[in-house]
Enzyme design. Structure first.
Site, PDB file in Angstrom:
ATOM      1  N   HIS A  96     -42.814  -5.010   4.757  1.00 27.65           N
ATOM      2  CA  HIS A  96     -42.743  -5.073   3.235  1.00 27.65           C
ATOM      3  C   HIS A  96     -42.363  -3.578   2.670  1.00 27.65           C
ATOM      4  O   HIS A  96     -41.474  -3.656   1.440  1.00 27.65           O
ATOM      5  CB  HIS A  96     -44.105  -5.352   2.629  1.00 27.65           C
ATOM      6  CG  HIS A  96     -44.365  -6.692   2.690  1.00 27.65           C
ATOM      7  ND1 HIS A  96     -45.035  -7.393   1.770  1.00 27.65           N
ATOM      8  CD2 HIS A  96     -44.133  -7.713   3.680  1.00 27.65           C
ATOM      9  CE1 HIS A  96     -45.041  -8.908   2.074  1.00 27.65           C
ATOM     10  NE2 HIS A  96     -44.484  -8.977   3.430  1.00 27.65           N
ATOM     11  N   HIS A 264     -43.495 -13.489  12.520  1.00 27.61           N
ATOM     12  CA  HIS A 264     -44.442 -14.482  12.529  1.00 27.61           C
ATOM     13  C   HIS A 264     -45.094 -14.786  13.819  1.00 27.61           C
ATOM     14  O   HIS A 264     -45.943 -15.715  14.115  1.00 27.61           O
ATOM     15  CB  HIS A 264     -44.106 -15.697  11.847  1.00 27.61           C
ATOM     16  CG  HIS A 264     -43.764 -15.441  10.422  1.00 27.61           C
ATOM     17  ND1 HIS A 264     -43.245 -16.496   9.676  1.00 27.61           N
ATOM     18  CD2 HIS A 264     -44.095 -14.390   9.562  1.00 27.61           C
ATOM     19  CE1 HIS A 264     -43.332 -16.124   8.299  1.00 27.61           C
ATOM     20  NE2 HIS A 264     -43.523 -15.006   8.535  1.00 27.61           N
TER      21      HIS A 264
END
Length: 723
Positions: A96, A264
């Site tokens: 992020h 993920h």
């Protein structure tokens, strides 16, 4: 006797420039120059002679790596780790931090540690990443100045992947922290978090119509909405927006799929309960919170009760290991839409055996359904992503390598060329997205080259304009562009309208011949030609100043240039040459300010460059707007003298948005101008600079300051000259 009004604070707190009512609140149309000075000496706590690059070189890089890796499995009671490992949290922090980068203007990204400040530190998508930064504080405290937050955050992501079994592609130290918010970044026009995506598109069903330079689909998100476009699950539609969002970071389909699947492969999402009582984001909390946000009264020191997105669950059976489990789940089971305990849209597997499910992040005796987001389902539903994933599944080593390279690109994209990377793990391979440039010669006779340039028959204006056009592509935001490499010779830059291809071609032909004859690089000859032109203009004005020059620029080739991603550096406007590709919603003066900020120059430097380039006659297309002089070609301070001369008056020309400068005595038109010219007389700050250069005692200072600002721009991309 004056009496204080009861309850009113007696202190001014900055008066009209206070946070409560800044100047732009009173006068919203005022040009705000703050972005040119936001990271100056007044905000930086480091000593004036502190050299971060030198400090980072001396850092014990291997010791830092070992300490960070150890920290990942040292669970702390105040914030327990998922399955005893902080890796998933740290990867999300690094992701992020880097993921706010967008190619359109090069802003955002991990290179400055900006995730520590508003608005990023309080974006909904960054919920609980404040905890990750506090977990890293012991390492930052131990290694001090030499270890920037920007480096530490990305290093934590790298060490997490290595700890979980991935061979990373490499890592570069060398990022330097900022000390306040980046107010120059346009994150969108919305005034609420997660506002309707339609606000960002001309047509929400055509992802390519997202307004530039934005890249995320909502205010407050890094990429796409994990629940679907506007929170409405539809994997095929989501795939279109995933593709567009990642393409705005210069990621192709394979890199996008690798990042999605590899990102993920580890960790989990958090939304395991009713989160109606989750506290405010860090910037909205009280003093007692000490910068912590998203307080969770129901946390109970259990990792499985942490809160982030509201989506709940792991993507794989072994969330602390790098493996192929993501693909096993996604492609070997059918999935149906469901809701998380917090009410978020997500997907769950149909008929998955209990022993195939991941265990609880806190209690290994409990199994939970894994989950997939809408973006994950897009990897299965979209035919292009599906084919790429099948290729990964057939070759795990290829998947690991593709992900490692894409992760390296994601986390290093805004560091610029490889010369900026420090430490033992810098890859030796030149990557095209780093805009590689070979080293140039430093052994040629500079004086001989200058003599050949002076005898070439080229005009000073053409030489200066060509050097400027070559250098002005530089962006301090991601350290791309600039004069080094002489890419003005190559596609797409040689054909940009801003570079006047018909004028540029003959100039380059002459300068390339000089480079060939002398052994200098074309890049150096272009800059030297600009310097020669300026010295000629200075001499014509009656001064004698030599323009500094540092040889060593190299010449890039087409093979070294990612033409598609380089195209975003095309100037849509350049106030320094009074150029606009077309009319825009914002005025030329605002676009000029944006260009100046990307070039890394101050308001005073912008002022002196504009005034000098106008009187020399370097306007695009030979336009006379702003050429406030009868001595065009001489580096005089006439621009400022005549702009501030009260014998003149200023009048708009309604037809085209330009202005006329008329003599008050008889109304005759003396000059014409754009708003990028007249703003130096109308804006109070810029006028103060303009008045300095208009003074009778500052004609030589003006020439000296112009040379200094010019040299700064020409050397903006000379990272090899830095300590």
């Amino acid at each position: 006797m004056n009496k204080e009004v009861q309850g009113v604070c007696p202190f001014a707190h900055g008066g009209n420039t206070s946070i409560e009512k800044p100047v732009t609140k009173w006068w919203p149309n005022a040009l705000n120059l703050d972005i040119l000075h936001q990271h100056g000496a007044r905000t930086n706590p480091m000593d004036p002679d502190y050299n971060h690059r030198a400090a980072a070189k001396a850092l014990d890089h291997n010791a830092v790596k070992a300490d960070v890796k150890a920290l990942l499995t040292e669970s702390q009671e105040w914030w327990p780790a998922d399955w005893g490992h902080y890796g998933g949290l740290m990867i999300r922090l690094a992701w992020h931090s880097a993921g706010s980068y967008r190619m359109g203007d090069g802003r955002g990204g991990a290179g400055s540690g900006n995730i520590r400040f508003a608005p990023l530190n309080s974006w909904p998508d960054n919920a609980s990443l404040d905890k990750a930064r506090r977990l890293l504080w012991p390492a930052k405290k131990k290694y001090g100045n030499a270890l920037s937050w920007a480096d530490l955050i990305i290093l934590a992501g790298n060490m997490s992947y290595e700890s979980m079994g991935l061979k990373t592609f490499g890592f570069g130290f060398g990022r330097e922290d900022i000390w306040g918010p980046e107010t120059d970044i346009n994150w969108g026009a919305e005034d609420e978090w997660l506002a309707d995506s339609a606000n960002r598109y001309e047509d929400l069903d055509d992802a390519s119509t997202m307004y530039n330079p934005l890249a995320s689909v909502h205010m407050g998100l890094i990429y796409v909405n994990p629940e679907g476009v506007n929170g409405e699950p539809d994997p095929a539609r989501t795939a279109m927006h995933v593709r567009e969002t990642f393409s705005r970071m210069a990621m192709n389909d394979e890199e996008t799929a690798a990042l999605t699947c590899g990102g993920h492969t580890v960790g989990k999402a958090h939304g395991g309960g009713d989160h109606a009582n989750i506290g405010a984001e860090p910037e909205a909390t009280g003093l007692e919170s000490q910068g912590f946000g998203w307080a969770n009264p129901g946390h109970s020191a259990k990792a499985s009760n942490a809160f982030t997105s509201g989506i709940e669950g792991a993507w794989t059976k072994n969330p602390t290991q790098w493996d192929m489990g993501y693909f096993d789940y996604l492609f070997n089971y059918e999935w149906e839409l469901t809701k998380s305990p917090a009410g978020a849209n997500q997907w769950k597997p149909i008929d998955m055996p209990e022993d195939a499910k991941p265990v609880d992040a806190t209690d290994p005796s409990i199994h939970h359904d894994p989950m997939m987001t809408d973006a994950d389902m897009a990897m299965k539903v979209d035919p292009i992503y599906n084919e790429i994933c099948k290729k990964f599944m057939a070759d795990p080593a290829y998947f690991a390598d593709t992900f490692a390279r894409a992760w390296f690109k994601l986390t290093h994209r805004d560091m610029g060329p490889r010369v900026n990377y420090l430490g033992p793990d810098v890859p030796t391979e030149d990557l095209i997205w780093q805009d590689p440039i070979p080293a140039g010669s430093t052994s040629f006779d500079v004086a001989a080259v200058k003599a050949k340039i002076a005898d070439s028959g080229l005009s000073a204006a053409d030489m200066i304009a060509t050097a400027w056009d070559s250098a002005r592509t530089f962006r301090g935001s991601d350290k791309r562009g600039g004069a080094n490499g002489a890419r003005i010779r190559l596609a797409p830059q040689k054909d940009w309208a801003a570079n006047e291809p018909k004028r540029l071609g003959p100039v380059l032909k002459a300068l390339e011949q000089i480079a060939s004859d002398t052994g200098a690089s074309v890049a150096d000859v272009i800059v030297l030609a600009g310097n020669v032109g300026i010295e000629q203009a200075i001499k014509a004005a009656g001064h004698n100043i030599t323009v500094p020059f540092s040889p060593g620029r190299g010449d890039a080739t087409d093979a070294m240039t990612d033409a598609e991603s380089f195209s975003v550096l095309e100037p849509i406007a350049d106030g320094f040459r009074n150029y606009e590709k077309q009319k825009y919603v914002v005025g030329p003066e605002e676009l000029m300010l944006d260009k100046a900020q990307l070039l890394g120059i101050t308001g005073a430097e912008m002022t002196v460059l504009i005034g000098g380039m106008r009187v020399i006659g370097t306007n695009h297309g030979g336009s006379k707007h702003g050429v406030f002089t009868d001595r065009e070609g001489q580096l005089t301070n006439d621009f400022f003298v005549n702009l501030t001369d009260m014998a003149n008056s200023w009048h708009p020309v309604e037809a085209d948005g330009t202005f006329e400068i008329r003599a008050r005595s008889d109304g005759s038109v003396k000059w014409t101008a754009t708003s990028a010219d007249l703003v130096f007389g109308s804006n109070s700050i810029l006028r103060a600079y303009a008045e300095v250069y208009a003074q009778d005692d500052n004609a030589e200072k003006f020439a000296s300051d112009f040379v200094a600002a010019w040299t700064k721009v020409m050397n903006a991309d000379r990272f090899d000259l830095q300590a």
